[in-house]
Design an enzyme around this catalytic site. Structure first.
Site, short mmCIF file in Angstrom:
data_model
loop_
_atom_site.label_atom_id
_atom_site.label_comp_id
_atom_site.label_asym_id
_atom_site.label_seq_id
_atom_site.Cartn_x
_atom_site.Cartn_y
_atom_site.Cartn_z
N THR A 196 0.83 -1.21 0.00
CA THR A 196 0.00 0.00 0.00
C THR A 196 0.87 1.26 0.00
O THR A 196 0.90 2.01 -0.97
CB THR A 196 -0.94 0.00 1.21
N CYS A 197 1.61 1.48 1.06
CA CYS A 197 2.35 2.73 1.23
C CYS A 197 3.41 2.94 0.17
O CYS A 197 3.73 4.08 -0.16
CB CYS A 197 3.01 2.76 2.61
#
Length: 253
Positions: free
Chosen positions: A151-152
């Protein structure tokens, strides 16, 4: 009496050679081309290296190794004077604050604290800082690491690739809930045209030549955060007077 020919030692005045073919010509010929990151063309994004998230990393045999990679990457950016943007997500809640080591290394940098938007590139405040940084510096290559990798790191990487940036995800300065997440994220980013790298290989690529002035400042991340290499260096200096190959730099007495 040895029959070996004399060794050929490159002059210490030698400098790094450029490729023979330009990037544009290589691409015109159907090759991928080598558009490498340098301290002069790159920025670095450190996304969500927060203590509440890092404790959940499960794709490393040891969180100590993972932490050392993150710290080394930050130290390299500092040594090479690569501009850095740091961001956190929901630090006021379960994700916790940014790693203290990053706050110490970049004590003169603000942390862009997102309050809900997951993809940092989709956050208006962070995007504004990103656009301002690249606009003011003329840099086009983005080195990124984040927790978690799926995600990040992966989501902003996909967004930045869409917008034409050359992106280098530092996969071993990211972390994942499990190996599946890491493998899927690396595959997805690679398919989008990003170039996954690892901390210490990237450090060598950025430094390019240990004779450059930044060499002294780049050595500590290698020796302190990569102990296997640090011990090799320390062992060498412990026995430096018994070297078999003459030192062209004159540093071994």
């Amino acid at each position: 009496m040895s029959d070996r020919p004399a060794d050929v030692v490159s002059p210490t005045t030698d400098q790094v050679l450029a490729t023979k073919v330009s990037l544009a010509d290589a691409r015109a010929a159907g090759r991928v081309g080598y558009d490498k990151p340098t301290p002069q063309n790159s920025v670095m994004l450190l996304v969500d290296h927060q203590i509440g998230l890092m404790v959940g990393v499960r794709d490393f045999p040891s969180l100590a190794t993972y932490k050392a990679n993150v710290v080394a990457l930050a130290q390299m950016a500092k040594a090479l004077e690569i501009p850095v943007l740091i961001s956190s997500s929901n630090a006021q809640w379960q994700n916790g604050d940014t790693m203290p080591e990053l706050k110490d290394i970049f004590s003169d940098q603000p942390i862009y604290r997102r309050t809900g938007i997951i993809n940092c590139y989709e956050d208006p405040t962070f995007r504004s800082a990103f656009d301002d940084l690249l606009g003011s510096t003329g840099r086009t290559h983005v080195i990124i690491a984040g927790v978690t990798i799926g995600t990040c790191c992966a989501l902003p990487t996909l967004s930045m690739r869409n917008d034409g940036y050359q992106v280098f995800p530092v996969v071993d300065a990211c972390g994942a809930w499990d190996d599946y997440e890491a493998q899927a994220a690396i595959a997805r980013m690679s398919w989008a045209g990003a170039e996954p790298v690892t901390v210490f290989a990237l450090g060598c690529e950025l430094q390019a030549d240990w004779k450059l002035p930044s060499g002294n400042d780049m050595l500590p991340p290698f020796t302190s955060q990569l102990p296997e290499y640090g011990w090799v260096v320390q062992n060498f200096w412990n026995n430096a007077n018994q070297h078999a190959v003459p030192d062209p730099f004159g540093t071994v007495k």
